[in-house]
Motif scaffolding. Structure first.
Motif, PDB file in Angstrom:
ATOM      1  N   ASP A  80       0.819  -1.210   0.000  1.00 55.59           N
ATOM      2  CA  ASP A  80       0.000   0.000   0.000  1.00 55.59           C
ATOM      3  C   ASP A  80       0.857   1.267   0.000  1.00 55.59           C
ATOM      4  O   ASP A  80       1.972   1.271   0.528  1.00 55.59           O
ATOM      5  CB  ASP A  80      -0.891   0.031   1.257  1.00 55.59           C
ATOM      6  N   ASP A  81       0.318   2.317  -0.549  1.00 56.85           N
ATOM      7  CA  ASP A  81       0.836   3.695  -0.494  1.00 56.85           C
ATOM      8  C   ASP A  81       1.841   4.061  -1.601  1.00 56.85           C
ATOM      9  O   ASP A  81       2.176   5.226  -1.737  1.00 56.85           O
ATOM     10  CB  ASP A  81       1.473   4.054   0.872  1.00 56.85           C
ATOM     11  N   GLY A  82       2.351   3.072  -2.359  1.00 57.93           N
ATOM     12  CA  GLY A  82       3.224   3.408  -3.502  1.00 57.93           C
ATOM     13  C   GLY A  82       4.558   4.011  -3.128  1.00 57.93           C
ATOM     14  O   GLY A  82       5.043   4.952  -3.785  1.00 57.93           O
ATOM     15  N   GLY A 206      -6.127   1.310  -6.929  1.00 54.20           N
ATOM     16  CA  GLY A 206      -6.360   2.572  -6.228  1.00 54.20           C
ATOM     17  C   GLY A 206      -6.344   2.368  -4.713  1.00 54.20           C
ATOM     18  O   GLY A 206      -6.622   1.273  -4.215  1.00 54.20           O
ATOM     19  N   HIS A 207      -6.024   3.451  -4.004  1.00 51.72           N
ATOM     20  CA  HIS A 207      -5.950   3.395  -2.528  1.00 51.72           C
ATOM     21  C   HIS A 207      -6.547   4.699  -1.974  1.00 51.72           C
ATOM     22  O   HIS A 207      -6.081   5.199  -0.973  1.00 51.72           O
ATOM     23  CB  HIS A 207      -4.480   3.231  -2.137  1.00 51.72           C
ATOM     24  N   SER A 208      -7.533   5.241  -2.707  1.00 53.58           N
ATOM     25  CA  SER A 208      -8.197   6.519  -2.407  1.00 53.58           C
ATOM     26  C   SER A 208      -7.371   7.687  -2.927  1.00 53.58           C
ATOM     27  O   SER A 208      -6.220   7.496  -3.334  1.00 53.58           O
ATOM     28  CB  SER A 208      -8.458   6.731  -0.906  1.00 53.58           C
ATOM     29  N   ASP A 210      -6.560  10.671  -1.060  1.00 55.35           N
ATOM     30  CA  ASP A 210      -5.545  11.139  -0.107  1.00 55.35           C
ATOM     31  C   ASP A 210      -5.610  10.466   1.264  1.00 55.35           C
ATOM     32  O   ASP A 210      -5.298  11.082   2.267  1.00 55.35           O
ATOM     33  CB  ASP A 210      -5.600  12.670   0.029  1.00 55.35           C
ATOM     34  N   HIS A 211      -6.033   9.203   1.267  1.00 53.08           N
ATOM     35  CA  HIS A 211      -5.901   8.352   2.451  1.00 53.08           C
ATOM     36  C   HIS A 211      -6.717   8.764   3.685  1.00 53.08           C
ATOM     37  O   HIS A 211      -6.187   8.868   4.794  1.00 53.08           O
ATOM     38  CB  HIS A 211      -4.413   8.241   2.832  1.00 53.08           C
ATOM     39  N   PRO A 212      -8.039   8.932   3.519  1.00 51.97           N
ATOM     40  CA  PRO A 212      -8.877   9.175   4.702  1.00 51.97           C
ATOM     41  C   PRO A 212      -9.262   7.852   5.378  1.00 51.97           C
ATOM     42  O   PRO A 212      -9.099   6.784   4.790  1.00 51.97           O
ATOM     43  CB  PRO A 212     -10.123   9.818   4.100  1.00 51.97           C
TER      44      PRO A 212
HETATM   45 ZN   LIG Z   1      -2.249   3.123   3.099  1.00 54.42          ZN
END
Ligand SMILES: [Zn+2]
Length: 318
Positions: A80-82, A206-208, A210-212
């Motif tokens: 996650d998060d790249g 995708g991971h949203s 901006d990560h809420p």
């Molecule tokens: Zn994440």
């Protein structure tokens, strides 16, 4: 023992998940969790390969359809998060063993366009620790009291998504430049690196935006956050299946979200569990535990069996 646990739980696949792999914990992560070292990660891979068969995305898709596997139990790793460590440290190892994986990206942060608010918090804590004089500075104490927590470090780490602007306010007070950190340390991968990964066995999801934390958003905003990131991924790295991993956790996300979502498969972080949503897979977090992947996975099978006794190994939603 593992073989017995697999047949007792009838869990035919595991989905371990990580963020980064590095021998030095990056400062933006240091105060949040501990990443695996390179050697440790390679040992994890040896364990997975010994007991499970690496799955490709098609295998994952087939598994989602009937939760069965004809052959050996499978594993599919996701990140996650790249973060840049995926390209620098993880990619060479997975390539060596010919293992595919998936990475989940935030559309607002990839290419170092922005920084996740939790990573900002870790950088702020580090600067406060390195410069203890800030702890007694009038403005910092006031900032911390506004957060209603007297320990500055704890106050920083308690800031949530909705209040994230407060981290920028504190950064100004203690003269920490996030833009400078983004351009000098480049914590995220850039688009070219991701393109290379996408051509070499990695699926992109995708991971949203901006990560809420999804449970704190309105239903419309949840859909929007997911859609913005999966549409953006689809445009940049088109693929047969659209994937989405919830930022933080899917805990508290209702059935209506899943009914309206436009991706093919989604991923959570609740460990080894069944989910009432057919195309939603729960993953096993590997970071944060100073144990071998073997003991983490074995513990998950035991939890799974304990929870099955009290009927709590399937996540049900409203
Ligand atoms: Zn994440």
């Amino acid at each position: 023992m593992l073989h017995t646990l697999i047949s007792m739980t009838r869990q035919k696949a595991i989905f371990p998940f990580y963020h980064a792999v590095s021998d030095t914990n990056p400062i933006h992560i240091k105060h949040l969790y501990q990443v695996r070292g390179i050697h440790q990660f390679e040992k994890d891979i040896h364990f997975f390969l010994k007991h499970y068969q690496p799955m490709r995305l098609d295998d994952v898709f087939n598994f989602v359809k009937d939760k069965k596997r004809k052959s050996k139990p499978g594993f599919f790793i996701t990140f996650d998060d790249g973060l840049r460590e995926v390209y620098d440290n993880i990619y060479p190892i997975l390539k060596k063993y010919d293992i595919g994986a998936a990475i989940f990206l935030n559309s607002s942060f990839t290419d170092n366009k922005g920084l996740f608010f939790r990573y900002k918090a870790s950088l702020l804590v580090e600067k406060i620790i390195k410069n203890p004089a800030f702890k007694v500075s009038k403005d910092v104490v006031k900032w911390s009291m506004d957060q209603r927590i007297s320990s500055v470090e704890k106050a920083i780490l308690s800031v949530n998504y909705q209040e994230k602007g407060r981290l920028d306010t504190l950064a100004e007070i203690i003269d920490l430049d996030f833009e400078k950190y983004l351009s000098e340390c480049r914590p995220y991968m850039d688009s070219e690196q991701i393109t290379e990964l996408s051509k070499n066995g990695f699926c992109i999801g995708g991971h949203s935006k901006d990560h809420p934390l999804f449970s704190t958003l309105t239903a419309d905003e949840q859909i929007r956050q997911a859609k913005v990131s999966t549409d953006w991924v689809h445009e940049k790295w088109p693929s047969t299946y659209s994937l989405f991993a919830f930022p933080f956790t899917d805990y508290g996300v209702n059935n209506s979200f899943f009914d309206n979502a436009s991706y093919d498969i989604s991923f959570g972080t609740a460990g080894l569990k069944n989910d009432s949503i057919h195309n939603h897979i729960q993953r096993i977090p590997i970071e944060n535990y100073p144990y071998s992947a073997a003991s983490i996975v074995i513990r998950e099978y035991f939890y799974y069996m304990l929870k099955s006794i009290i009927g709590k190994n399937t996540i049900k939603r409203e």
